[in-house]
Design an enzyme around this catalytic site. Structure first.
Site, PDB file in Angstrom:
ATOM      1  N   ARG A  51       8.989  -4.542 -10.254  1.00  0.00           N
ATOM      2  CA  ARG A  51       9.113  -5.892 -10.811  1.00  0.00           C
ATOM      3  C   ARG A  51       9.147  -6.991  -9.755  1.00  0.00           C
ATOM      4  O   ARG A  51       8.460  -8.010  -9.888  1.00  0.00           O
ATOM      5  CB  ARG A  51      10.417  -6.054 -11.614  1.00  0.00           C
ATOM      6  N   THR A  52       9.981  -6.822  -8.740  1.00  0.00           N
ATOM      7  CA  THR A  52      10.178  -7.924  -7.800  1.00  0.00           C
ATOM      8  C   THR A  52       8.879  -8.211  -7.058  1.00  0.00           C
ATOM      9  O   THR A  52       8.436  -9.367  -6.968  1.00  0.00           O
ATOM     10  CB  THR A  52      11.310  -7.572  -6.818  1.00  0.00           C
ATOM     11  N   LYS A  80       6.049   3.706  13.672  1.00  0.00           N
ATOM     12  CA  LYS A  80       5.779   3.994  15.100  1.00  0.00           C
ATOM     13  C   LYS A  80       6.932   3.529  15.975  1.00  0.00           C
ATOM     14  O   LYS A  80       6.850   3.593  17.197  1.00  0.00           O
ATOM     15  CB  LYS A  80       4.499   3.268  15.541  1.00  0.00           C
ATOM     16  N   ARG A 101      12.039  -7.113   1.213  1.00  0.00           N
ATOM     17  CA  ARG A 101      13.030  -6.163   0.689  1.00  0.00           C
ATOM     18  C   ARG A 101      13.284  -5.122   1.769  1.00  0.00           C
ATOM     19  O   ARG A 101      12.343  -4.644   2.405  1.00  0.00           O
ATOM     20  CB  ARG A 101      12.530  -5.493  -0.590  1.00  0.00           C
ATOM     21  N   HIS A 129      20.736  -9.636  -4.205  1.00  0.00           N
ATOM     22  CA  HIS A 129      19.384  -9.730  -4.791  1.00  0.00           C
ATOM     23  C   HIS A 129      19.310 -11.117  -5.453  1.00  0.00           C
ATOM     24  O   HIS A 129      19.295 -11.236  -6.681  1.00  0.00           O
ATOM     25  CB  HIS A 129      19.191  -8.599  -5.796  1.00  0.00           C
TER      26      HIS A 129
HETATM   27  N1   CP Z   1      14.947  -5.498 -10.660  1.00  0.00           N
HETATM   28  C1   CP Z   1      14.286  -5.044  -9.577  1.00  0.00           C
HETATM   29  O1   CP Z   1      14.596  -5.417  -8.421  1.00  0.00           O
HETATM   30  O2   CP Z   1      13.280  -4.170  -9.859  1.00  0.00           O
HETATM   31  P1   CP Z   1      12.324  -3.518  -8.788  1.00  0.00           P
HETATM   32  O3   CP Z   1      13.177  -2.616  -7.910  1.00  0.00           O
HETATM   33  O4   CP Z   1      11.288  -2.759  -9.555  1.00  0.00           O
HETATM   34  O5   CP Z   1      11.738  -4.621  -7.960  1.00  0.00           O
END
Ligand code: CP
Length: 302
Positions: A51-52, A80, A101, A129
Site C-alpha cells: 500500500r505505502t 554489497k 522505508r 509511520h
Molecule cells: N499500511 C502499510 O504500511 O502497508 P504496506 O506495508 O503494504 O505498505
C-alpha cells in the site's frame, strides 16, 4: 513544512495536520493535475510494502511527477555493503524528495540528517509511520465528521505496531479516550502512556477485545508484527489472540468504523468485509490523496 522532512508525526503541529487534511480533500475531488511536472521522487523501500509504496507512486503519477527507486533491498548496492549514509547522499543528488522505508528504528531520522533533500518516513522499524497516520486521521474525520472527543479502541500488537504509535501521538491533539487491547506481551510502550498522562488523555488497558468494541467510535485492528519478533515461539503464542468476527459487532455503535492499516493476516475475519462498518479498503484508498497533499506541501507547491 516546505523543504522539511517528515520523520515523525510530531514534526506536524495540529494546524499542519488539519491543513493537510483540507488539501487531501481537494485532491480527492481532483486527483489528476500536473503540479509535480518536472519533479523526480525517489522511493527507497528497504523493507516490503504494498500500500505505502503503490499509493505514493500513484500519488506522484497522478500529479505528473516521475518516480525512481528500489522496491527490494536485495537488488540495491546495500547488499554489497554500501552504507545508508552513502545511498542517501547519492540519491539526494538525483531526486527532489526521498520517500524511505527501513527496518531500523531511527533510520529515517538519520537519513534526514545526511540528505540534501527532504525525507518522508514511510515506516522505520517499529517506531513511526507518519503518513499512515495522516490517512488514518483523514479516514476518521471522513467517517465521524470530527477528530475531537472520540472513543478509539486499538487492538493487537501495540508494542511493535508503528502505525499505532504514530496514531496515538497524532490523536493526542484531539482529546480522545483510548482503549488499548493487547496480550500482556504486546502492550503499548510506556512512553505512549506517559504522553497520555502528560496531556490529560484518558486510557484503559484490556486483554479482552469484547470490552472495547461496544464503546468505540473507531476500532483500529492491527496485525501481530511477525517480522519484529526475535523468537518465533513467542510469535506463535500470540499470533491468534484476536480475530474480529461479524457477530462480535452486534451491539457496537451505529457510527463505529473498523480501520486497519493492512496487511491483515487473520485478525479480521472476511465475514466482516461486507459489514457497512468495515472501512479498511476505503482507508487504504484515502492514502493516495493524503500522500498527494503531503508531497506537495513538503515541496512547497500548495
Ligand atoms: N499500511 C502499510 O504500511 O502497508 P504496506 O506495508 O503494504 O505498505
Amino acid at each position: 513544512m516546505k523543504n522539511k522532512s517528515l520523520v515523525s508525526i510530531s514534526d506536524f503541529s495540529k494546524e499542519d495536520i488539519l491543513r493537510i487534511l483540507v488539501e487531501a480533500e481537494k485532491f480527492e475531488n481532483n486527483p489528476n493535475t500536473r503540479i509535480l511536472e518536472g519533479k523526480v521522487i525517489a522511493m527507497l523501500f528497504f523493507e516490503p510494502s504494498t500500500r505505502t509504496r503503490l499509493s505514493f507512486e500513484t500519488a506522484v503519477n497522478r500529479l505528473g511527477g516521475r518516480v525512481i527507486g528500489i522496491s527490494d533491498a536485495a537488488t540495491s548496492s546495500s547488499t554489497k555493503g554500501e552504507t545508508l549514509n552513502d545511498t542517501i547522499k547519492m540519491v539526494s543528488g538525483y531526486a527532489d524528495l526521498i520517500i524511505m522505508r527501513h527496518h531500523i528504528d531511527g533510520a529515517a531520522r538519520y537519513a534526514s540528517e545526511v540528505s540534501a533533500v527532504p525525507i518522508i518516513n514511510a515506516g522505520d522499524g517499529s517506531n513511526q509511520h507518519p503518513t499512515q497516520t495522516m490517512l488514518d486521521l483523514y479516514s476518521i474525520k471522513k467517517t465521524q465528521a470530527t477528530l475531537e472527543n472520540l472513543q478509539i479502541s486499538l487492538v493487537g500488537d501495540l508494542k511493535y505496531g508503528r502505525a499505532v504509535h504514530s496514531l496515538v501521538i497524532a490523536m493526542s491533539h484531539f482529546n480522545p479516550s483510548f482503549h488499548f487491547v493487547s496480550p500482556p506481551e504486546l502492550q503499548i510502550p510506556d512512553s505512549y502512556k506517559l504522553l497520555c498522562n502528560k496531556q490529560g488523555i484518558s486510557y484503559k488497558q484490556y486483554v479482552e477485545i469484547s470490552e472495547a468494541i461496544n464503546k468505540a467510535d473507531i476500532l483500529y485492528m492491527t496485525r501481530v508484527q511477525r517480522e519484529r519478533f526475535t523468537d518465533p515461539v513467542e510469535y506463535e503464542k500470540v499470533k491468534n489472540t484476536y480475530v474480529l468476527k461479524n457477530a462480535m459487532l452486534e451491539n457496537s455503535k451505529q457510527n463505529l468504523r473498523i480501520l486497519h492499516p493492512l496487511p491483515r493476516v487473520n485478525e479480521i475475519d472476511m465475514d466482516v468485509d461486507t459489514n457497512p462498518k468495515a472501512y479498511y479498503f476505503e482507508q487504504a484508498r484515502n492514502g493516495v490523496y493524503v500522500r498527494q497533499a503531503i508531497i506537495c506541501s513538503i515541496l512547497g507547491l500548495l
